[in-house]
Design a protein around this motif. Structure first.
Motif, mmCIF file in Angstrom:
data_model
loop_
_atom_site.group_PDB
_atom_site.id
_atom_site.type_symbol
_atom_site.label_atom_id
_atom_site.label_comp_id
_atom_site.label_asym_id
_atom_site.label_seq_id
_atom_site.Cartn_x
_atom_site.Cartn_y
_atom_site.Cartn_z
ATOM 1 N N ALA A 264 -27.702 -84.683 25.400
ATOM 2 C CA ALA A 264 -28.864 -84.289 26.412
ATOM 3 C C ALA A 264 -29.306 -83.011 26.490
ATOM 4 C CB ALA A 264 -28.202 -84.492 27.943
ATOM 5 N N ARG A 265 -28.405 -81.912 25.928
ATOM 6 C CA ARG A 265 -28.918 -80.580 25.569
ATOM 7 C C ARG A 265 -29.994 -80.692 24.717
ATOM 8 N NH1 ARG A 265 -27.015 -75.641 26.883
ATOM 9 N NH2 ARG A 265 -25.287 -76.511 27.919
ATOM 10 N N GLN A 266 -30.130 -81.279 23.596
ATOM 11 C CA GLN A 266 -30.894 -81.391 22.601
ATOM 12 C C GLN A 266 -32.258 -81.913 23.348
ATOM 13 O OE1 GLN A 266 -30.138 -82.903 18.696
ATOM 14 N NE2 GLN A 266 -27.714 -82.648 18.928
ATOM 15 N N ALA A 267 -32.064 -82.800 24.252
ATOM 16 C CA ALA A 267 -33.252 -83.515 24.861
ATOM 17 C C ALA A 267 -33.825 -82.545 26.087
ATOM 18 C CB ALA A 267 -32.859 -84.743 25.402
ATOM 19 N N GLY A 268 -33.244 -81.502 25.992
ATOM 20 C CA GLY A 268 -33.809 -80.494 26.903
ATOM 21 C C GLY A 268 -33.231 -80.450 28.194
ATOM 22 N N ASP A 269 -31.907 -80.831 28.445
ATOM 23 C CA ASP A 269 -31.254 -80.952 29.781
ATOM 24 C C ASP A 269 -29.972 -80.508 29.636
ATOM 25 O OD1 ASP A 269 -33.557 -81.820 31.505
ATOM 26 O OD2 ASP A 269 -33.316 -83.819 30.230
ATOM 27 N N ALA A 270 -29.678 -79.461 30.318
ATOM 28 C CA ALA A 270 -28.019 -78.772 30.395
ATOM 29 C C ALA A 270 -27.596 -79.417 31.712
ATOM 30 C CB ALA A 270 -28.234 -77.512 30.664
ATOM 31 N N VAL A 271 -26.649 -80.671 31.324
ATOM 32 C CA VAL A 271 -26.001 -81.416 32.194
ATOM 33 C C VAL A 271 -24.511 -80.916 32.542
ATOM 34 C CG1 VAL A 271 -25.502 -83.662 33.000
ATOM 35 C CG2 VAL A 271 -27.508 -83.161 31.921
ATOM 36 N N PRO A 272 -24.165 -80.938 33.792
ATOM 37 C CA PRO A 272 -22.710 -80.381 33.860
ATOM 38 C C PRO A 272 -21.820 -81.824 33.936
ATOM 39 C CG PRO A 272 -23.756 -80.232 35.872
ATOM 40 C CD PRO A 272 -24.882 -80.479 35.108
ATOM 41 N N LEU A 273 -21.413 -82.383 32.594
ATOM 42 C CA LEU A 273 -20.963 -83.472 32.528
ATOM 43 C C LEU A 273 -19.183 -83.248 32.046
ATOM 44 C CD1 LEU A 273 -21.621 -86.727 32.271
ATOM 45 C CD2 LEU A 273 -21.440 -86.467 29.877
ATOM 46 N N GLU A 274 -18.370 -83.874 33.013
ATOM 47 C CA GLU A 274 -16.876 -83.834 32.673
ATOM 48 C C GLU A 274 -16.451 -84.875 32.560
ATOM 49 O OE1 GLU A 274 -13.714 -82.128 31.657
ATOM 50 O OE2 GLU A 274 -15.181 -80.461 32.781
ATOM 51 N N SER A 275 -15.136 -85.164 31.716
ATOM 52 C CA SER A 275 -14.420 -86.457 31.700
ATOM 53 C C SER A 275 -13.359 -86.278 33.158
ATOM 54 C CB SER A 275 -13.558 -86.315 30.302
ATOM 55 O OG SER A 275 -12.628 -87.303 30.470
ATOM 56 N N GLU A 276 -13.807 -87.327 33.966
ATOM 57 C CA GLU A 276 -12.580 -87.693 34.944
ATOM 58 C C GLU A 276 -11.636 -88.737 34.026
ATOM 59 O OE1 GLU A 276 -13.448 -88.212 39.059
ATOM 60 O OE2 GLU A 276 -15.460 -87.668 38.828
ATOM 61 N N ARG A 277 -10.564 -88.164 33.527
ATOM 62 C CA ARG A 277 -9.876 -89.054 32.816
ATOM 63 C C ARG A 277 -9.052 -89.977 33.647
ATOM 64 N NH1 ARG A 277 -7.512 -85.854 27.982
ATOM 65 N NH2 ARG A 277 -5.592 -86.737 28.777
ATOM 66 N N GLY A 278 -9.110 -91.206 33.318
ATOM 67 C CA GLY A 278 -8.472 -92.368 34.391
ATOM 68 C C GLY A 278 -7.360 -92.997 33.476
ATOM 69 N N TYR A 279 -6.640 -93.555 34.219
ATOM 70 C CA TYR A 279 -5.351 -94.349 33.598
ATOM 71 C C TYR A 279 -5.310 -95.744 33.985
ATOM 72 C CZ TYR A 279 -3.563 -89.945 31.853
ATOM 73 O OH TYR A 279 -3.303 -88.747 31.087
ATOM 74 N N HIS A 280 -5.014 -96.813 33.497
ATOM 75 C CA HIS A 280 -4.709 -98.097 33.986
ATOM 76 C C HIS A 280 -3.166 -98.498 33.226
ATOM 77 C CE1 HIS A 280 -6.753 -100.698 30.784
ATOM 78 N NE2 HIS A 280 -5.625 -100.962 30.668
ATOM 79 N N VAL A 281 -2.475 -99.451 34.289
ATOM 80 C CA VAL A 281 -1.719 -100.228 33.580
ATOM 81 C C VAL A 281 -1.878 -101.615 33.838
ATOM 82 C CG1 VAL A 281 -0.576 -100.120 35.986
ATOM 83 C CG2 VAL A 281 1.044 -100.492 33.997
ATOM 84 N N MET A 282 -1.414 -102.590 32.676
ATOM 85 C CA MET A 282 -1.565 -103.982 33.020
ATOM 86 C C MET A 282 -0.214 -104.621 32.886
ATOM 87 S SD MET A 282 -4.861 -105.397 32.819
ATOM 88 C CE MET A 282 -4.389 -106.714 32.047
ATOM 89 N N LEU A 283 0.055 -105.608 33.711
ATOM 90 C CA LEU A 283 1.325 -106.456 33.625
ATOM 91 C C LEU A 283 0.907 -107.643 33.340
ATOM 92 C CD1 LEU A 283 3.043 -105.266 37.312
ATOM 93 C CD2 LEU A 283 2.990 -104.148 34.571
#
Length: 427
Positions: A264-283
């Motif tokens: 996105a930065r190369q395309a001209g846009d500085a975007v404040p992007l963060e990973s909201e790390r999520g978890y799951h469990v499967m039973l």
């Protein structure tokens, strides 16, 4: 319209839907994805499976700033911030807090998101039918369960905003909730059923089927990541690839999830992007011991979804960056909440039938995706940053991408999703 050669950078739900709609519009498509579509490395694989067209609110709420010290002190809370990542995440966190600082701001976000999410269940059902996996999309609603009516009323502002943007629901109390959800812990005494919502029974397999559909209709899938854009002024000439080669194309869609920021930065846009790390469990092999509906459990702060291969509980938000190792205690918390919430499940649950997963929600601070033409070139379209609504927003995102690259009017307003909204600092 002149057909174009479009490089779709990523094969998650946004990329898969974009590829199908671009082909439908008559374009030539190459999908660039280093891992198997729908594989365990993908956010789509670990999705909770909700098709929650009512998820129009960002995670941030008024007064959240008061809780940040607690988040830092409790590494296993529903929202945790690793100290090592805190300095890098601070600008994003300030914007995140500001986005939910008033009811008026939340309403504006809901008004922007609602057109993107509405009718998601029907759009997914149509795509699944085309891909030969219609059984993976169910039209059953989503239940929000509370220990009391007071718990629901404590979230009155959010539900008031949902009502304002056209979302309805049915309230169930006492025996009515017991009848609808006989296996639910009796501690839950009040429920809200949003009947317009649906669910996906195997998100990874569903996305993989959509990519196969795109390939059957002419798309080329290349197992390599895009690393750069070849721009001559405002004209896109191609995409640089991780193997040292390049792909000639005259349009591109950036939909690499949490790894979209550099492109996105190369395309001209500085975007404040963060990973909201999520978890799951499967039973696995839970038979009839879990919920009837997909559910949000207020006391556990998690989503539960009965799926084709078992019972999934998903949740947690961990701000720790892209490269920190998982903290599997967070997934164990989900498992323990799940067993407590549905007491008829085997206690303890056999370890060989339990699996954990961690992935990266690509999140902007205001909860809105980045969707629309890039600043550097109209040939480059952003389609990332969907955060908690990636799966539900996928079909309409694909339609909008195809419309923008075909010179057609967008079917809903896209200005609220422009990357340009982030210019001007953290205010």
């Amino acid at each position: 319209m002149t057909p174009r050669h479009v490089a779709v950078l990523g094969a998650g739900i946004a990329g898969a839907a974009s590829a199908i709609e671009l082909l439908r519009a008559g374009h030539r498509v190459t999908i660039l994805e280093p891992g198997p579509p729908g594989g365990e490395q993908a956010a789509s694989f670990g999705n909770a499976g909700w098709l929650s067209s009512h998820s129009v609110l960002p995670p941030s709420v008024p007064g959240l700033w008061r809780k940040v010290p607690g988040f830092l002190a409790d590494p296993l809370g529903p929202l945790a911030i690793r100290w090592s990542h805190f300095p890098r995440a601070l600008p994003w966190l300030l914007r995140y807090i500001a986005a939910g600082s008033s009811e008026a701001r939340l309403l504006r976000i809901a008004q922007a998101l609602r057109p993107l999410l509405v009718e998601s269940r029907e759009l997914h059902a149509a795509l699944a039918q085309e891909a030969g996996v219609a059984a993976l999309i169910e039209r059953r609603g989503v239940m929000h369960a509370f220990t009391s009516r007071a718990g629901f009323e404590a979230e009155a502002m959010g539900w008031r905003i949902r009502r304002a943007v056209g979302i309805g629901w049915t309230e169930l109390e006492g025996e009515a909730l017991r009848t609808a959800e006989p296996n639910l812990d009796p501690a839950y005494a009040f429920g809200v059923l949003v009947e317009e919502a649906g669910r996906c029974l195997a998100p990874g397999d569903y996305v993989a089927a959509l990519v196969r559909l795109a390939q059957a209709r002419g798309a080329v899938l290349r197992p390599v990541a895009a690393t750069g854009l070849r721009l001559e002024g405002a004209v896109l000439r191609g995409v640089a690839l991780a193997d040292g080669s390049s792909l000639d194309c005259d349009a591109a869609v950036i939909c690499c999830g949490a790894r979209s920021k550099g492109l996105a930065r190369q395309a001209g846009d500085a975007v404040p992007l963060e990973s909201e790390r999520g978890y799951h469990v499967m039973l696995k092999d839970t038979q009839q011991h879990g919920p009837v509906h997909s559910m949000s459990l207020s006391a556990a702060k998690m989503v539960v979804n009965p799926m084709r291969d078992g019972l999934r509980a998903a949740g947690q938000v961990e701000i720790a960056g892209l490269d920190a190792p998982p903290n599997w205690k967070r997934a164990e918390i989900l498992r323990d909440h799940l067993l407590k919430s549905f007491p008829s499940l085997p206690q303890p649950f056999p370890a060989e039938r339990v699996s954990f997963w961690m992935g990266h929600r690509p999140s902007t601070p205001d909860g809105l995706p980045v969707l629309g033409r890039s600043s550097a070139s109209p040939d480059v379209i952003h389609a990332f940053g969907h955060g908690h609504v990636g799966l539900v927003a996928g079909p309409r995102t694909g339609r909008l991408v195809a419309q923008l690259l075909s010179g057609q009017p967008a079917e809903i307003p896209v200005d609220p999703f422009s990357a340009r909204r982030f210019r001007g600092g953290s205010r």
